[in-house]
Design an enzyme around this catalytic site. Sequence first.
Site, PDB file in Angstrom:
ATOM      1  N   SER A 119      75.963 -10.303  55.089  1.00 26.51           N
ATOM      2  CA  SER A 119      76.655 -11.319  55.874  1.00 26.51           C
ATOM      3  C   SER A 119      75.759 -12.506  56.153  1.00 26.51           C
ATOM      4  CB  SER A 119      77.037 -10.742  57.244  1.00 26.51           C
ATOM      5  OG  SER A 119      77.700  -9.541  57.119  1.00 26.51           O
ATOM      6  N   HIS A 140      80.966 -10.971  49.685  1.00 27.30           N
ATOM      7  CA  HIS A 140      81.050 -10.755  51.128  1.00 27.30           C
ATOM      8  C   HIS A 140      82.496 -10.489  51.532  1.00 27.30           C
ATOM      9  CE1 HIS A 140      80.576 -12.435  55.432  1.00 27.30           C
ATOM     10  NE2 HIS A 140      80.347 -11.146  55.404  1.00 27.30           N
ATOM     11  N   GLU A 152      84.304 -13.773  49.975  1.00 26.94           N
ATOM     12  CA  GLU A 152      83.384 -14.902  49.733  1.00 26.94           C
ATOM     13  C   GLU A 152      82.438 -14.505  48.610  1.00 26.94           C
ATOM     14  OE1 GLU A 152      81.908 -17.588  53.494  1.00 26.94           O
ATOM     15  OE2 GLU A 152      81.427 -15.489  53.619  1.00 26.94           O
ATOM     16  N   ASN A 190      80.637 -16.990  58.329  1.00 25.59           N
ATOM     17  CA  ASN A 190      79.736 -16.671  59.448  1.00 25.59           C
ATOM     18  C   ASN A 190      79.000 -17.892  60.002  1.00 25.59           C
ATOM     19  OD1 ASN A 190      80.454 -14.045  59.775  1.00 25.59           O
ATOM     20  ND2 ASN A 190      78.905 -13.250  58.375  1.00 25.59           N
TER      21      ASN A 190
HETATM   22  N1  CAA Z   1      92.850  -0.094  56.987  1.00 22.79           N
HETATM   23  C1  CAA Z   1      94.044  -0.336  56.428  1.00 22.79           C
HETATM   24  N2  CAA Z   1      95.052  -1.000  57.046  1.00 22.79           N
HETATM   25  C2  CAA Z   1      94.833  -1.395  58.310  1.00 22.79           C
HETATM   26  C3  CAA Z   1      93.600  -1.166  58.989  1.00 22.79           C
HETATM   27  C4  CAA Z   1      92.582  -0.480  58.265  1.00 22.79           C
HETATM   28  N3  CAA Z   1      91.384  -0.235  58.798  1.00 22.79           N
HETATM   29  N4  CAA Z   1      93.696  -1.699  60.228  1.00 22.79           N
HETATM   30  C5  CAA Z   1      94.914  -2.249  60.336  1.00 22.79           C
HETATM   31  N5  CAA Z   1      95.596  -2.079  59.178  1.00 22.79           N
HETATM   32  C6  CAA Z   1      96.925  -2.569  58.862  1.00 22.79           C
HETATM   33  C7  CAA Z   1      97.983  -1.768  59.576  1.00 22.79           C
HETATM   34  O1  CAA Z   1      98.365  -0.655  58.786  1.00 22.79           O
HETATM   35  C8  CAA Z   1      99.116  -2.777  59.722  1.00 22.79           C
HETATM   36  O2  CAA Z   1      99.837  -2.893  58.504  1.00 22.79           O
HETATM   37  P1  CAA Z   1     101.447  -3.097  58.522  1.00 22.79           P
HETATM   38  O3  CAA Z   1     101.672  -4.304  59.400  1.00 22.79           O
HETATM   39  O4  CAA Z   1     101.787  -3.330  57.075  1.00 22.79           O
HETATM   40  O5  CAA Z   1     101.989  -1.836  59.078  1.00 22.79           O
HETATM   41  C9  CAA Z   1      98.369  -4.108  59.900  1.00 22.79           C
HETATM   42  O6  CAA Z   1      97.071  -3.925  59.356  1.00 22.79           O
HETATM   43  C10 CAA Z   1      98.292  -4.497  61.347  1.00 22.79           C
HETATM   44  O7  CAA Z   1      97.667  -3.424  62.049  1.00 22.79           O
HETATM   45  P2  CAA Z   1      98.001  -2.973  63.541  1.00 22.79           P
HETATM   46  O8  CAA Z   1      99.410  -3.307  63.853  1.00 22.79           O
HETATM   47  O9  CAA Z   1      97.514  -1.581  63.734  1.00 22.79           O
HETATM   48  O10 CAA Z   1      97.015  -3.807  64.458  1.00 22.79           O
HETATM   49  P3  CAA Z   1      96.840  -5.340  64.634  1.00 22.79           P
HETATM   50  O11 CAA Z   1      98.124  -6.069  64.508  1.00 22.79           O
HETATM   51  O12 CAA Z   1      96.012  -5.484  65.830  1.00 22.79           O
HETATM   52  O13 CAA Z   1      95.965  -5.753  63.340  1.00 22.79           O
HETATM   53  C11 CAA Z   1      93.860  -6.302  62.462  1.00 22.79           C
HETATM   54  C12 CAA Z   1      94.677  -5.243  63.168  1.00 22.79           C
HETATM   55  C13 CAA Z   1      94.447  -6.558  61.068  1.00 22.79           C
HETATM   56  C14 CAA Z   1      92.450  -5.777  62.335  1.00 22.79           C
HETATM   57  C15 CAA Z   1      93.936  -7.625  63.294  1.00 22.79           C
HETATM   58  O14 CAA Z   1      93.560  -7.338  64.601  1.00 22.79           O
HETATM   59  C16 CAA Z   1      93.070  -8.722  62.750  1.00 22.79           C
HETATM   60  O15 CAA Z   1      93.435  -9.407  61.809  1.00 22.79           O
HETATM   61  N6  CAA Z   1      91.893  -8.918  63.351  1.00 22.79           N
HETATM   62  C17 CAA Z   1      90.940  -9.923  62.943  1.00 22.79           C
HETATM   63  C18 CAA Z   1      89.929  -9.247  62.070  1.00 22.79           C
HETATM   64  C19 CAA Z   1      88.874 -10.195  61.606  1.00 22.79           C
HETATM   65  O16 CAA Z   1      88.763 -11.344  62.000  1.00 22.79           O
HETATM   66  N7  CAA Z   1      88.021  -9.688  60.702  1.00 22.79           N
HETATM   67  C20 CAA Z   1      86.901 -10.429  60.205  1.00 22.79           C
HETATM   68  C21 CAA Z   1      85.671  -9.992  60.920  1.00 22.79           C
HETATM   69  S1  CAA Z   1      84.247 -10.843  60.336  1.00 22.79           S
HETATM   70  C22 CAA Z   1      83.648  -9.897  59.091  1.00 22.79           C
HETATM   71  O17 CAA Z   1      84.106  -8.826  58.790  1.00 22.79           O
HETATM   72  C23 CAA Z   1      82.525 -10.444  58.298  1.00 22.79           C
HETATM   73  C24 CAA Z   1      81.198 -10.493  58.867  1.00 22.79           C
HETATM   74  O18 CAA Z   1      80.285 -10.713  58.118  1.00 22.79           O
HETATM   75  C25 CAA Z   1      80.932 -10.371  60.300  1.00 22.79           C
END
Ligand code: CAA
Length: 284
Positions: A119, A140, A152, A190
């Site tokens: 990252s 990434h 990325e 990031n």
């Molecule tokens: N694996 C597979 N599917 C998943 C999952 C997982 N771990 N978590 C959630 N899902 C799916 C669910 O099955 C659901 O699918 P459907 O709508 O088709 O049924 C969908 O995603 C939505 O899930 P939920 O309803 O349970 O929960 P939610 O609406 O709160 O969504 C989330 C969860 C998708 C994680 C949402 O909260 C989100 O988009 N969060 C932002 C995440 C983000 O910004 N990530 C980037 C982080 S930075 C990074 O990773 C890089 C770095 O270098 C730091």
Amino acid sequence: MIVQTIGVVGCGQMGAGIVEVSLLAGYDVIVYGRNEDIRPACQARVRSSLERAVGRGKLAADEAEAALGRLRGVAHLAELAAADLVIECVAEELALKQGIFHSLDSILPPAAILASNTSSLSISQLALATGRPDKVLGMHFFNPVPVMRLLELVRGLHTSDETLAIARKVGAYLGKITITAPDSPGFIVNRLLIPYIVEAIGAYEAGLGEAALVDSAVKLGMGHPLGPLALADLIGLDVTLAIADTLYASSGAPSFKAPPLLRRMVAVGRLGRKSGQGFFEYRR
Ligand code: CAA
């Protein structure tokens, strides 16, 4: 070069997610875990995620079984020799990653590509641990890997056009939208995300409001799916701290400077979702 077998080094939440999307895209996957516990834990993690997908009607049971049949867990890096592309996802420590890249360089066939899911670390610097810097790049992914659409691709100073083109193709097979980012601190996402999280934690520490209130303001006011504190919990506070420290050290930009609260939470093992407690509590 056609990629048929993907190797994954490390099986935390990012590694397991990369294993899962690679299996679902039809690749054979070899996952390396350093100790005996990690490999069955990784396989169980991927199995349980695939079973959830089956339970939600998103995946047929026989497809999940077929995907799992393409997964092999190994205990020695040398067993990754059959991989055309290896994606490393171990902790954010330059020396650790360089050691792995150096070993893989002598194990993999000359045409194989070496990618890091880092990252924050410099791809150009990682590439120097190998004799094939043109075949090294950053891939990434974002957490949760099965859900987040972006990949990325980070182009180091030596990365060749051919390596990027192959990675772009693999990304498309994995169902991701790829963008190419420069090898500068934080790449694109990031570079923007870490200052935002750092500012949110610093402001929370200074008494801006309860964690739930800060996060609700962002969710309701800006339409983000998660507020910054819950997002830090999802990424892992240890990972967030490691990224912030690396970006601060490599750029000197005060916007990356980790707030003392983040450091204290990591020191006492409050790591976010994975430990059950961060800015919020989680059932485990
Ligand atoms: N694996 C597979 N599917 C998943 C999952 C997982 N771990 N978590 C959630 N899902 C799916 C669910 O099955 C659901 O699918 P459907 O709508 O088709 O049924 C969908 O995603 C939505 O899930 P939920 O309803 O349970 O929960 P939610 O609406 O709160 O969504 C989330 C969860 C998708 C994680 C949402 O909260 C989100 O988009 N969060 C932002 C995440 C983000 O910004 N990530 C980037 C982080 S930075 C990074 O990773 C890089 C770095 O270098 C730091």
